[in-house]
Design an enzyme around this catalytic site. Structure first.
Site, short mmCIF file in Angstrom:
data_model
loop_
_atom_site.label_atom_id
_atom_site.label_comp_id
_atom_site.label_asym_id
_atom_site.label_seq_id
_atom_site.Cartn_x
_atom_site.Cartn_y
_atom_site.Cartn_z
CB SER A 267 32.61 -8.23 47.26
OG SER A 267 31.91 -7.48 46.28
CE1 TYR B 50 29.53 -10.00 45.30
CE2 TYR B 50 29.57 -12.39 45.31
CZ TYR B 50 30.21 -11.19 45.17
OH TYR B 50 31.57 -11.16 44.91
P1 NAP Z 1 34.78 -18.13 40.19
O1 NAP Z 1 35.64 -17.89 39.01
O2 NAP Z 1 33.31 -18.37 40.02
O3 NAP Z 1 35.42 -19.34 41.06
C1 NAP Z 1 34.75 -19.73 42.21
C2 NAP Z 1 35.48 -20.94 42.78
O4 NAP Z 1 34.82 -21.35 43.98
C3 NAP Z 1 35.48 -22.15 41.86
O5 NAP Z 1 36.73 -22.83 42.02
C4 NAP Z 1 34.36 -23.03 42.43
O6 NAP Z 1 34.62 -24.38 42.09
C5 NAP Z 1 34.50 -22.75 43.91
N1 NAP Z 1 33.27 -22.95 44.72
C6 NAP Z 1 32.05 -22.40 44.53
N2 NAP Z 1 31.20 -22.82 45.49
C7 NAP Z 1 31.89 -23.68 46.30
C8 NAP Z 1 31.56 -24.45 47.44
N3 NAP Z 1 30.32 -24.44 47.95
N4 NAP Z 1 32.53 -25.20 48.02
C9 NAP Z 1 33.78 -25.22 47.51
N5 NAP Z 1 34.17 -24.51 46.41
C10 NAP Z 1 33.22 -23.75 45.82
O7 NAP Z 1 34.89 -16.90 41.18
P2 NAP Z 1 35.98 -15.71 41.26
O8 NAP Z 1 35.57 -14.59 40.37
O9 NAP Z 1 37.34 -16.30 41.14
O10 NAP Z 1 35.71 -15.23 42.75
C11 NAP Z 1 36.36 -15.84 43.84
C12 NAP Z 1 35.93 -15.08 45.08
O11 NAP Z 1 36.15 -13.69 44.89
C13 NAP Z 1 34.43 -15.22 45.38
O12 NAP Z 1 34.24 -15.24 46.78
C14 NAP Z 1 33.84 -13.93 44.80
O13 NAP Z 1 32.64 -13.56 45.46
C15 NAP Z 1 34.95 -12.96 45.12
N6 NAP Z 1 34.98 -11.75 44.30
C16 NAP Z 1 35.02 -11.85 42.94
C17 NAP Z 1 35.11 -10.65 42.20
C18 NAP Z 1 35.16 -10.64 40.70
O14 NAP Z 1 34.98 -9.56 40.12
N7 NAP Z 1 35.39 -11.77 40.03
C19 NAP Z 1 35.16 -9.43 42.85
C20 NAP Z 1 35.06 -9.39 44.24
C21 NAP Z 1 34.98 -10.57 44.96
P3 NAP Z 1 33.42 -25.51 42.07
O15 NAP Z 1 32.28 -24.91 41.29
O16 NAP Z 1 34.06 -26.71 41.41
O17 NAP Z 1 33.06 -25.77 43.51
C1 GCO Z 2 28.37 -7.82 40.07
C2 GCO Z 2 29.77 -8.36 40.15
C3 GCO Z 2 30.43 -7.90 41.44
C4 GCO Z 2 31.82 -8.45 41.51
C5 GCO Z 2 32.50 -8.07 42.77
C6 GCO Z 2 32.74 -6.61 42.89
O1 GCO Z 2 27.49 -8.52 39.55
O2 GCO Z 2 28.18 -6.67 40.52
O3 GCO Z 2 29.77 -9.77 40.07
O4 GCO Z 2 29.68 -8.34 42.53
O5 GCO Z 2 31.80 -9.85 41.46
O6 GCO Z 2 31.92 -8.60 43.89
O7 GCO Z 2 33.58 -6.38 44.01
#
Ligand code: NAP
Ligand code: GCO
Length: 266
Positions: A147, A160
């Site tokens: 992230s 986080y």
């Molecule tokens: P999301 O839409 O909340 O999806 C998260 C997924 O993880 C869901 O399929 C959830 O399904 C699963 N999950 C959560 N806890 C779990 C566990 N303990 N065991 C197995 N599965 C689990 O998240 P996203 O935005 O796609 O993010 C995916 C990854 O990218 C995360 O690591 C997040 O920190 C990272 N990220 C996101 C962003 C952003 O801006 N969206 C930016 C940087 C990094 P269930 O609830 O059914 O388990």
């Molecule tokens: C927040 C956001 C971010 C994004 C991502 C950025 O609350 O600041 O959720 O953390 O998810 O991780 O890279």
């Protein structure tokens, strides 16, 4: 040289944790598009069932499994089942993750621990489970979804940011420990991506105006927009393929330039 063959994943088995929707789903779609057989896991049966249908709608025969990445027994059983169904795992994408946005002094220790457990201990458990098979095969790819908070902090995301900072260093440590086994472990650091996880930061205000954070992020991002899960597909394929066999321990930030930019003068 046929450069495109370097990006082929024909015959490879990929596990994308949390691949039911969001970033994980898009990454799994990218890997399937290059020929990989796809396995994904999540905790919720409804999420899994809907995801299988969504993958099928895209012509992808993804195998879905219920497993919590924080429970080692469930992860070991998951890996064993995938090996029976599809074969030894060649590519692991540690994508499953949560966020809790709570001011640090109001966050309970249990809430802090839960985020660390899913976002950092989970990737450790999953990597530990797949590495022996990768060593036997003589190759492996591990991609940890880090992230911007692997580099930066902000109010309310102490747990986080701590987890994602740790995940950056776990990435470098797996590189260090298993590079000679021909395992490449890298991270992807998405910027602000429009998924369910960030929906609260984009929802319209009661008066119909944009969420202040939405406007803030767009102004802070040189690309002038939120990212989409599709923006991560090419970078993920690169790190999952032979095209990146000499790339190890790196975090590839896919953030529209936000980490490089001081932000517009108000
Ligand atoms: P999301 O839409 O909340 O999806 C998260 C997924 O993880 C869901 O399929 C959830 O399904 C699963 N999950 C959560 N806890 C779990 C566990 N303990 N065991 C197995 N599965 C689990 O998240 P996203 O935005 O796609 O993010 C995916 C990854 O990218 C995360 O690591 C997040 O920190 C990272 N990220 C996101 C962003 C952003 O801006 N969206 C930016 C940087 C990094 P269930 O609830 O059914 O388990
Ligand atoms: C927040 C956001 C971010 C994004 C991502 C950025 O609350 O600041 O959720 O953390 O998810 O991780 O890279």
């Amino acid at each position: 040289m046929d450069m495109m063959s370097q990006f082929s994943l024909e015959g490879k088995v990929a596990l994308v944790t949390g691949g039911a929707y969001g970033i994980g789903f898009a990454i799994a779609e990218a890997l399937a598009g290059a020929g990989a057989k796809i396995a994904f896991n999540c905790r919720d049966e409804k999420h899994m069932t809907q995801a299988i249908s969504d993958y099928q709608a895209k012509g992808i025969d993804a195998k879905g499994y219920i497993a919590d990445v924080t429970v080692e027994e469930e992860v070991l059983a998951l890996v064993k089942k995938i090996e029976q169904d599809l074969g030894t795992i060649d590519i692991l994408v540690n994508n499953a993750g949560i966020i809790r946005r709570i001011p640090m002094t109001e966050m309970s220790v249990e809430e802090f621990r839960k985020v660390i457990d899913i976002d950092l201990t989970g990737p450790f458990i999953c990597a530990k489970a797949v590495i022996p098979g990768m060593i036997k095969k003589g190759h492996g790819k591990i991609i940890n979804i880090c992230s911007m908070m692997s580099e930066l902090g902000r109010e309310t995301v102490s747990a986080y940011a701590s987890a994602k900072g740790g995940l950056k260093m776990l990435t470098r440590n797996i590189c260090s420990e298993f590079g000679e086994a021909n395992i490449q472990c890298n991270g992807i650091g998405p910027g602000y991506i429009a998924t369910p996880q960030t929906a609260p930061l984009r929802e319209r205000q009661p008066d119909g105006s944009r969420h202040p954070f939405d406007a803030f992020i767009v102004a802070k991002t040189p690309a002038g927009r939120w990212g989409t899960p599709e923006d991560l597909m090419g970078p993920a394929l690169f790190l999952a393929s032979d095209a990146s066999n000499f790339v190890n321990g790196q975090i590839l930030y896919v953030d529209g330039g936000i980490l490089a930019y001081i932000g517009k003068q108000p």
